[in-house]
Design a protein around this motif. Structure first.
Motif, PDB file in Angstrom:
ATOM      1  N   ASN A  14       0.862  -1.177   0.000  1.00 22.20           N
ATOM      2  CA  ASN A  14       0.000   0.000   0.000  1.00 22.20           C
ATOM      3  C   ASN A  14       0.900   1.229   0.000  1.00 22.20           C
ATOM      4  N   VAL A  15       0.857   1.988  -1.082  1.00 20.26           N
ATOM      5  CA  VAL A  15       1.832   3.053  -1.317  1.00 20.26           C
ATOM      6  C   VAL A  15       1.136   4.399  -1.520  1.00 20.26           C
ATOM      7  N   VAL A  16       1.689   5.430  -0.894  1.00 23.27           N
ATOM      8  CA  VAL A  16       1.282   6.814  -1.147  1.00 23.27           C
ATOM      9  C   VAL A  16       2.506   7.583  -1.614  1.00 23.27           C
ATOM     10  N   LEU A  17       2.337   8.346  -2.688  1.00 24.24           N
ATOM     11  CA  LEU A  17       3.400   9.187  -3.230  1.00 24.24           C
ATOM     12  C   LEU A  17       3.065  10.642  -2.947  1.00 24.24           C
ATOM     13  N   LEU A  18       3.901  11.294  -2.154  1.00 20.91           N
ATOM     14  CA  LEU A  18       3.722  12.709  -1.815  1.00 20.91           C
ATOM     15  C   LEU A  18       4.522  13.559  -2.793  1.00 20.91           C
ATOM     16  N   ASP A  19       3.842  14.432  -3.523  1.00 23.52           N
ATOM     17  CA  ASP A  19       4.508  15.343  -4.439  1.00 23.52           C
ATOM     18  C   ASP A  19       4.976  16.545  -3.641  1.00 23.52           C
ATOM     19  N   ALA A  20       6.271  16.574  -3.350  1.00 17.78           N
ATOM     20  CA  ALA A  20       6.838  17.651  -2.543  1.00 17.78           C
ATOM     21  C   ALA A  20       7.810  18.514  -3.344  1.00 17.78           C
TER      22      ALA A  20
ATOM     23  N   GLY B 137      -1.090  12.113 -15.873  1.00 21.64           N
ATOM     24  CA  GLY B 137      -2.249  12.608 -16.595  1.00 21.64           C
ATOM     25  C   GLY B 137      -3.421  12.940 -15.698  1.00 21.64           C
ATOM     26  N   MET B 138      -3.120  13.451 -14.477  1.00 17.51           N
ATOM     27  CA  MET B 138      -4.167  13.756 -13.502  1.00 17.51           C
ATOM     28  C   MET B 138      -4.193  15.250 -13.203  1.00 17.51           C
ATOM     29  N   ALA B 139      -5.307  15.719 -12.665  1.00 18.14           N
ATOM     30  CA  ALA B 139      -5.461  17.144 -12.355  1.00 18.14           C
ATOM     31  C   ALA B 139      -6.011  17.294 -10.938  1.00 18.14           C
ATOM     32  N   PRO B 140      -5.128  17.276  -9.921  1.00 18.70           N
ATOM     33  CA  PRO B 140      -5.593  17.383  -8.527  1.00 18.70           C
ATOM     34  C   PRO B 140      -6.320  18.710  -8.271  1.00 18.70           C
ATOM     35  N   LYS B 141      -7.401  18.609  -7.550  1.00 13.23           N
ATOM     36  CA  LYS B 141      -8.156  19.811  -7.185  1.00 13.23           C
ATOM     37  C   LYS B 141      -7.670  20.396  -5.870  1.00 13.23           C
ATOM     38  N   TYR B 142      -7.133  19.536  -4.991  1.00 16.56           N
ATOM     39  CA  TYR B 142      -6.728  19.962  -3.656  1.00 16.56           C
ATOM     40  C   TYR B 142      -5.283  19.548  -3.364  1.00 16.56           C
ATOM     41  N   ASN B 143      -4.698  20.170  -2.330  1.00 14.03           N
ATOM     42  CA  ASN B 143      -3.428  19.717  -1.779  1.00 14.03           C
ATOM     43  C   ASN B 143      -3.585  19.617  -0.267  1.00 14.03           C
ATOM     44  N   ILE B 144      -2.520  19.203   0.418  1.00 11.58           N
ATOM     45  CA  ILE B 144      -2.668  18.905   1.848  1.00 11.58           C
ATOM     46  C   ILE B 144      -3.092  20.120   2.666  1.00 11.58           C
ATOM     47  N   PHE B 145      -2.833  21.323   2.182  1.00 17.13           N
ATOM     48  CA  PHE B 145      -3.196  22.484   2.974  1.00 17.13           C
ATOM     49  C   PHE B 145      -4.653  22.868   2.854  1.00 17.13           C
ATOM     50  N   HIS B 146      -5.371  22.193   1.985  1.00 16.72           N
ATOM     51  CA  HIS B 146      -6.818  22.330   2.001  1.00 16.72           C
ATOM     52  C   HIS B 146      -7.424  21.606   3.209  1.00 16.72           C
ATOM     53  N   LEU B 147      -6.600  20.803   3.897  1.00 15.52           N
ATOM     54  CA  LEU B 147      -7.098  20.112   5.086  1.00 15.52           C
ATOM     55  C   LEU B 147      -7.505  21.083   6.191  1.00 15.52           C
TER      56      LEU B 147
ATOM     57  N   ASP C 166      -9.194  11.969   2.702  1.00 10.51           N
ATOM     58  CA  ASP C 166      -9.705  11.186   1.579  1.00 10.51           C
ATOM     59  C   ASP C 166     -10.028  12.064   0.372  1.00 10.51           C
ATOM     60  N   LYS C 167     -10.442  13.292   0.628  1.00 14.56           N
ATOM     61  CA  LYS C 167     -10.752  14.199  -0.475  1.00 14.56           C
ATOM     62  C   LYS C 167      -9.488  14.739  -1.138  1.00 14.56           C
ATOM     63  N   VAL C 168      -8.439  14.895  -0.350  1.00 12.96           N
ATOM     64  CA  VAL C 168      -7.189  15.449  -0.878  1.00 12.96           C
ATOM     65  C   VAL C 168      -6.396  14.384  -1.634  1.00 12.96           C
ATOM     66  N   MET C 169      -6.352  13.193  -1.090  1.00 11.05           N
ATOM     67  CA  MET C 169      -5.552  12.122  -1.672  1.00 11.05           C
ATOM     68  C   MET C 169      -6.277  11.523  -2.878  1.00 11.05           C
ATOM     69  N   LEU C 170      -5.519  11.280  -3.939  1.00 13.04           N
ATOM     70  CA  LEU C 170      -6.113  10.782  -5.171  1.00 13.04           C
ATOM     71  C   LEU C 170      -5.676   9.354  -5.452  1.00 13.04           C
TER      72      LEU C 170
ATOM     73  N   THR D  70      -4.807   6.533  -8.106  1.00  9.51           N
ATOM     74  CA  THR D  70      -4.363   6.472  -9.488  1.00  9.51           C
ATOM     75  C   THR D  70      -4.858   5.156 -10.100  1.00  9.51           C
ATOM     76  N   PRO D  71      -4.811   5.029 -11.409  1.00 11.73           N
ATOM     77  CA  PRO D  71      -5.223   3.757 -12.029  1.00 11.73           C
ATOM     78  C   PRO D  71      -4.188   2.647 -11.852  1.00 11.73           C
ATOM     79  N   TYR D  72      -3.111   2.930 -11.094  1.00 11.05           N
ATOM     80  CA  TYR D  72      -1.970   2.018 -11.056  1.00 11.05           C
ATOM     81  C   TYR D  72      -1.722   1.398  -9.689  1.00 11.05           C
ATOM     82  N   GLY D  73      -2.707   1.510  -8.796  1.00  8.77           N
ATOM     83  CA  GLY D  73      -2.610   0.803  -7.530  1.00  8.77           C
ATOM     84  C   GLY D  73      -2.008   1.579  -6.382  1.00  8.77           C
ATOM     85  N   PHE D  74      -1.598   2.828  -6.616  1.00  8.33           N
ATOM     86  CA  PHE D  74      -1.097   3.653  -5.532  1.00  8.33           C
ATOM     87  C   PHE D  74      -1.837   4.992  -5.524  1.00  8.33           C
ATOM     88  N   ARG D  75      -1.645   5.749  -4.446  1.00 12.47           N
ATOM     89  CA  ARG D  75      -2.303   7.036  -4.317  1.00 12.47           C
ATOM     90  C   ARG D  75      -1.273   8.162  -4.309  1.00 12.47           C
ATOM     91  N   ILE D  76      -1.710   9.353  -4.704  1.00 12.76           N
ATOM     92  CA  ILE D  76      -0.832  10.521  -4.630  1.00 12.76           C
ATOM     93  C   ILE D  76      -1.418  11.533  -3.661  1.00 12.76           C
TER      94      ILE D  76
END
Length: 275
Positions: free
Chosen positions: A37-43, A55-65, A73-77, A79-85
Motif C-alpha cells: 500500500n503506497v502513497v506518493l507525496l509530491d513535494a 495525466g491527472m489534475a488534482p483539485k486539492y493539496n494537503i493544505f486544504h485540510l 480522503d478528499k485530498v488524496m487521489l 491512481t489507475p496504477y494501484g497507488f495514491r498521490i
C-alpha cells in the motif's frame, strides 16, 4: 493494521532533469504491484509534476485540510496504477508559519494514514533549498538520483554535503539514471563515493542500482503512464523492478523513525533546523 511501521523515504537530487519524479512514480507503481500500500507525496514545490506524469489534475493539496469539512480522503487521489498521490504543490513553503493548532490538525489528519500504508514516498524538489532540506531531514531513507553528467554528480555531492555537514545525515542510497551500461553507472557511483570518503567523514553510500537509457521511457512520459506499466519488458523497466526489490527490503532502524506521524512531526516542528 500493519505488522510493522511504514517506511518513509525520499527520492531526491541535487540537479533537475535527472528523472527523479519519473523514478518516484515508477517505484510507487512497482511497489504497489508487489502488493504494498503506497502513497506518493509530491513535494517538488512550485514545480510539482507527479500529476502531469500520470495525466491527472488534482483539485486539492494537503493544505486544504485546514478548510472546514475537508478530509484526507478528499485530498488524496487514487491512481489507475494501484497507488495514491498526495498533492502538495502549493502552500507548503509556508509550513514554518503555521500556528500550533494548524500543525496539530495536520498531524491528526495524517494519523489515519499511518495504519493504512506500507510506504510513503516523498518526491522532493531538486537542489539544496530549504524545502528540499526539510523533506530530506524528515524521512527515514534518502534515495539520491543522478546521471553520468558531471553537473549532476557535482550537485548530488553538494546535496549530500549540506545534509551531512549541517544536519548530521550520514546514510544515503544512490540510483544512477539514464546510463549506457553497468560500467558507466559503477564509475559514477565510485566517483561520488570517493568524493564523500575524501571530504565527508562518516558518510555511507549504498548503490541501489542503475536505470539504462531507454527510448521507451520517453514514449511512456508522452503517454502520461508509468513506463513500468506501459513498457514492462524494456531494459529500464526491468532495472527499475530490480531496484524496487532492494527498496522493498529496507527496514526502519526504529519504530519511531518509520512512523508516518513522526515524519510529519519532524517536518512541521523543526523551524530552526535549516536556518
Amino acid at each position: 493494521m500493519n505488522s510493522r511501521f511504514p517506511m518513509v523515504f525520499s527520492v531526491t537530487s541535487g540537479k533537475g532533469g535527472v528523472g527523479k519524479t519519473n523514478i518516484s512514480v515508477n517505484l510507487a507503481y512497482t511497489l504497489a504491484q508487489s502488493g504494498k500500500n503506497v502513497v506518493l507525496l509530491d513535494a517538488d514545490l512550485g514545480l510539482a509534476n507527479v500529476d502531469v506524469l500520470l495525466g491527472m489534475a488534482p483539485k486539492y493539496n494537503i493544505f486544504h485540510l485546514f478548510q472546514e469539512d475537508m478530509t484526507l480522503d478528499k485530498v488524496m487521489l487514487d491512481t489507475p496504477y494501484g497507488f495514491r498521490i498526495l498533492p502538495a504543490s502549493s502552500g507548503v513553503s509556508d509550513m514554518v508559519n503555521l500556528d500550533k493548532g494548524q500543525k496539530l490538525d495536520l498531524l491528526d489528519a495524517m494519523d489515519a494514514l499511518e495504519d493504512e500504508i506500507d510506504y510513503l514516498i516523498v518526491d522532493t524538489g531538486a537542489g539544496i533549498n530549504d524545502n528540499v532540506l526539510y523533506f530530506n531531514l524528515a524521512v527515514q531513507e534518502r534515495l539520491v538520483v543522478l546521471t553520468p553528467e558531471p553537473t549532476s554528480l557535482t550537485d548530488a555531492y553538494a546535496l549530500i554535503k549540506v545534509l551531512k555537514m549541517y544536519h548530521g545525515v550520514e546514510r544515503f542510497r544512490v540510483l544512477v539514471n539514464m546510463v549506457k551500461d553497468q560500467k558507466t553507472a559503477k564509475d559514477v557511483y565510485i566517483k561520488l563515493a570517493n568524493a564523500c570518503d575524501h571530504f565527508l567523514d562518516g558518510v555511507s553510500l549504498d548503490l541501489v542500482g542503475f536505470i539504462p537509457f531507454d527510448k521507451n521511457v520517453r514514449n511512456s512520459v508522452v503517454a502520461q503512464i508509468p513506463f513500468c506499466h506501459g513498457e514492462p519488458d524494456t531494459p529500464a523497466s526491468r532495472a527499475l523492478v530490480q531496484a524496487a526489490k532492494l527498496v522493498n527490503g529496507w527496514k526502519p532502524t526504529t519504530a519511531t523513525d518509520g512512523n508516518i506521524k513522526f515524519f510529519w512531526k519532524k517536518l512541521l516542528f523543526q523551524e530552526q533546523s535549516v536556518a
